[in-house]
Enzyme design. Structure first.
Site, short mmCIF file in Angstrom:
data_model
loop_
_atom_site.label_atom_id
_atom_site.label_comp_id
_atom_site.label_asym_id
_atom_site.label_seq_id
_atom_site.Cartn_x
_atom_site.Cartn_y
_atom_site.Cartn_z
N CYS A 93 -12.39 4.53 -28.18
CA CYS A 93 -13.70 5.18 -28.33
C CYS A 93 -14.41 5.39 -26.99
CB CYS A 93 -14.56 4.34 -29.25
SG CYS A 93 -13.80 4.18 -30.85
N GLU A 94 -13.83 6.16 -26.15
CA GLU A 94 -14.43 6.51 -24.86
C GLU A 94 -13.89 7.90 -24.49
OE1 GLU A 94 -15.72 4.19 -22.15
OE2 GLU A 94 -15.33 2.27 -23.13
N GLY A 132 0.77 -1.25 0.00
CA GLY A 132 0.00 0.00 0.00
C GLY A 132 0.80 1.29 0.00
N PRO A 186 4.66 -5.16 -0.74
CA PRO A 186 4.67 -3.95 -1.56
C PRO A 186 4.61 -4.27 -3.05
CG PRO A 186 6.89 -4.46 -0.85
CD PRO A 186 5.99 -5.50 -0.23
N TYR A 233 0.82 -1.23 -12.14
CA TYR A 233 -0.58 -1.20 -12.58
C TYR A 233 -0.72 -0.53 -13.95
CZ TYR A 233 -0.99 -2.34 -7.66
OH TYR A 233 -0.83 -2.94 -6.43
N1 LLP Z 1 -1.51 -6.71 -0.76
C1 LLP Z 1 -2.85 -6.72 -1.00
C2 LLP Z 1 -3.70 -7.61 -0.22
C3 LLP Z 1 -3.40 -5.88 -1.97
O1 LLP Z 1 -4.70 -5.88 -2.19
C4 LLP Z 1 -2.53 -5.01 -2.70
C5 LLP Z 1 -3.06 -4.14 -3.73
C6 LLP Z 1 -1.15 -5.05 -2.42
C7 LLP Z 1 -0.68 -5.90 -1.44
C8 LLP Z 1 -0.16 -4.18 -3.14
O2 LLP Z 1 -0.44 -2.85 -2.93
P1 LLP Z 1 0.59 -1.70 -3.39
O3 LLP Z 1 1.85 -1.84 -2.55
O4 LLP Z 1 0.89 -1.90 -4.83
O5 LLP Z 1 -0.14 -0.45 -3.13
N2 LLP Z 1 -4.86 -0.73 -9.59
C9 LLP Z 1 -4.72 0.22 -8.51
C10 LLP Z 1 -4.11 -0.38 -7.29
C11 LLP Z 1 -4.88 -1.57 -6.76
C12 LLP Z 1 -4.22 -2.18 -5.56
C13 LLP Z 1 -4.91 -3.43 -5.17
N3 LLP Z 1 -4.29 -4.13 -4.09
C14 LLP Z 1 -3.92 1.41 -9.04
O6 LLP Z 1 -3.55 1.43 -10.20
O7 LLP Z 1 -3.68 2.35 -8.31
#
Ligand code: LLP
Length: 511
Positions: A434-435, A252, A287, A463
């Site tokens: 097309c959006e 996160g 992460p 992502y």
């Molecule tokens: N662990 C769990 C249980 C998660 O659901 C996620 C992300 C992570 C770890 C990794 O999170 P990070 O360190 O990458 O923040 N598509 C969205 C982000 C969706 C994140 C979903 N879960 C975007 O492009 O911002």
């Protein structure tokens, strides 16, 4: 990849890569990924820890191989991700399997593969995991495989429970997961009941506890608050004879897309560790974005430009199918100008790319001049100098030193100054899909460009490709890794032929 990594040789390399592999093209700075991972490891180095990179951010096998070599584990949310992690060389004992909806066959495969643990999201799922573990144990017995070690690993499913601490992570609602209104995890009381149940089961072994409250977090307080709550729960379990080994703090951590101030990794680790005094759990963290986000750049070329009465549109060859974040979350990916037009391009009359790079800020004033007055150097980590260059429509590209600029939020120019300045036209940078939501930036101060001009969207390593689709029958882009010893293709552009092969075969077979 952000502009401060763009030294002249790098800009030239990006131009060459765009020329060789075409656009849109994802390019990753692999040493940057390694540095990001190492920084995490170091932050937790005083403690038993396992960094399980979240594959959902970017699951290219070359990225995973690099992380595997650095000792990373993997946080996976489908059996496909588990298989990718294994293929790249991440051992099963460092793989965890999370996700709010796991199918029975996925759970079965994960148990057969002997991964570290499954993060369970509900009582119902816990009972399914138990039933599947029991089935596997019975299968094994009936096959008369009496090997004690394999029997052990199959009989008891190692689990951790995802607890929802009901804490507001203060991020975009679509990527917020730690409130009771979200579909994720179970509340503290239910978690306790589940641990008691699992503890008594002959087929479950509760070994961890897990939380993840959201993504792109820039405030530490909600994270430490959550850790404190979950640690208290784990301590109360200890009093009931349930001795967990892993404290999984999720992922996160946010990055700087625009003007966010990311959480310092040292503060993060200290903040979390401060809640765990007296406990010997191994820290697991997951992460994704923070490892790969700032390593990536999406290269794209201007296809065409369009002026309506009130608007200027710069239409690029990347679309929301390639980089979905702006359309889905209103996310901002800083555009940078990397070259004016491709050499000998039929698209542009310009004499060729030049080694220069400009960064545009969406809050930029709409003023620039042929002198440096309209720009300030973007100097985060960039050493060097140079003057801002206004790219007039028919202006010959100067053989300038490579410089990186962003439009400066300047005070209003004086009358004398403003008379010599031309307004820098604002534009929306849009894709061909097309959006109307296929828009990367709105009202950004952008100099006049030739078709064929090369742009890059920064911070596209997380992502980006992993959320790409073939919407509008557009093929997913190629991916290139820049390593210390040079650049290599790490995934080819999807081919139209491959994309229709299966359908064609089925079409013909139905005749
Ligand atoms: N662990 C769990 C249980 C998660 O659901 C996620 C992300 C992570 C770890 C990794 O999170 P990070 O360190 O990458 O923040 N598509 C969205 C982000 C969706 C994140 C979903 N879960 C975007 O492009 O911002």
């Amino acid at each position: 990849m952000t502009a401060h990594h763009l030294l002249p040789a790098r800009i030239q390399l990006l131009q060459e890569l765009a020329h060789t592999y075409g656009t849109p093209l994802y390019v990753y700075d692999m040493p940057q990924i390694a540095r990001n991972f190492t920084a995490f490891k170091q932050a937790f180095s005083g403690r038993k820890s396992l960094i399980c990179y979240a594959l959902k951010a970017n699951s290219n096998l070359s990225v995973l191989r690099l992380l595997a070599e650095l000792g990373s584990g993997a946080d996976c949310v489908s059996i496909g991700e588990v298989r990718r992690a294994l293929l790249a060389g991440i051992p099963a004992y460092k793989i965890i399997f999370s996700g709010v909806g796991k199918r029975d066959d996925e759970i079965k495969q994960a148990l057969e593969l002997g991964i570290l643990f499954i993060n369970v999201e509900s009582f119902e799922e816990l009972k399914r995991v138990e039933a599947i573990a029991k089935e596997l144990a019975q299968e094994l017995e009936s096959k008369d495989q009496k090997l004690e070690s394999s029997k052990d690993s199959l009989q008891k499913a190692r689990i951790s429970i995802r607890v929802n601490p009901n804490i507001d992570p203060k991020t975009h609602p679509y990527i917020s997961t730690g409130l009771h209104e979200n579909k994720f995890g179970v509340d503290m009381d239910s978690a306790k009941q589940m641990y008691l149940y699992a503890h008594k089961s002959a087929f479950l072994e509760p070994i961890g506890i897990h939380f993840h409250i959201g993504s792109q977090l820039t405030e530490l307080e909600p994270l430490t608050q959550a850790a404190r709550k979950i640690a208290d729960l784990a301590r109360s379990l200890l009093a009931l004879g349930i001795n967990l080994r892993f404290f999984d703090i999720g992922g996160g951590l946010g990055i700087r897309y625009e003007d966010e101030v990311p959480i310092d990794l040292y503060d993060y680790a200290q903040g979390i560790l401060g809640t765990l005094s007296g406990c010997d759990w191994t820290i697991v963290c997951e992460p994704g974005r923070r490892i790969v986000g700032d390593s990536g750049l999406l290269l794209t070329r201007v296809i065409s430009q369009k002026h309506t009465e009130s608007k200027r549109f710069v239409i690029v060859d990347a679309g929301m199918n390639d980089l979905m974040r702006p359309a889905l979350y209103g996310a901002f990916h800083q555009p940078i100008l990397l070259g004016y037009a491709e050499e000998n391009s039929a698209l542009g009359s310009h004499s060729g790319d030049f080694v220069d790079s400009m960064v545009f800020n969406k809050n930029a004033p709409s003023v620039a001049s042929s002198q440096a007055t309209g720009f300030a150097m973007r100097n985060r980590g960039f050493q060097g100098g140079g003057e801002g260059i206004y790219l007039g429509d028919n202006e010959q590209a100067p053989a300038a030193e490579s410089t990186i600029y962003r439009a400066k939020p300047t005070p209003k120019p004086s009358k004398a100054e403003s008379s010599s300045e031309q307004p820098m036209p604002k534009a929306d940078i849009v894709g061909p899909v097309c959006e109307s939501s296929d828009t990367f930036c709105k009202n950004i101060a952008l100099p006049p460009l030739h078709n064929g001009a090369l742009l890059g969207f920064e911070n596209a390593g997380a992502y980006g490709y992993s959320m790409a689709s073939t919407y509008n029958a557009r093929m997913r882009p190629a991916e290139v890794g820049i390593y210390a010893d040079g650049a290599r293709l790490i995934k080819s552009r999807e081919s139209f032929e491959a994309s229709v092969a299966d359908e064609l075969a089925l079409l013909d077979s139905s005749k």
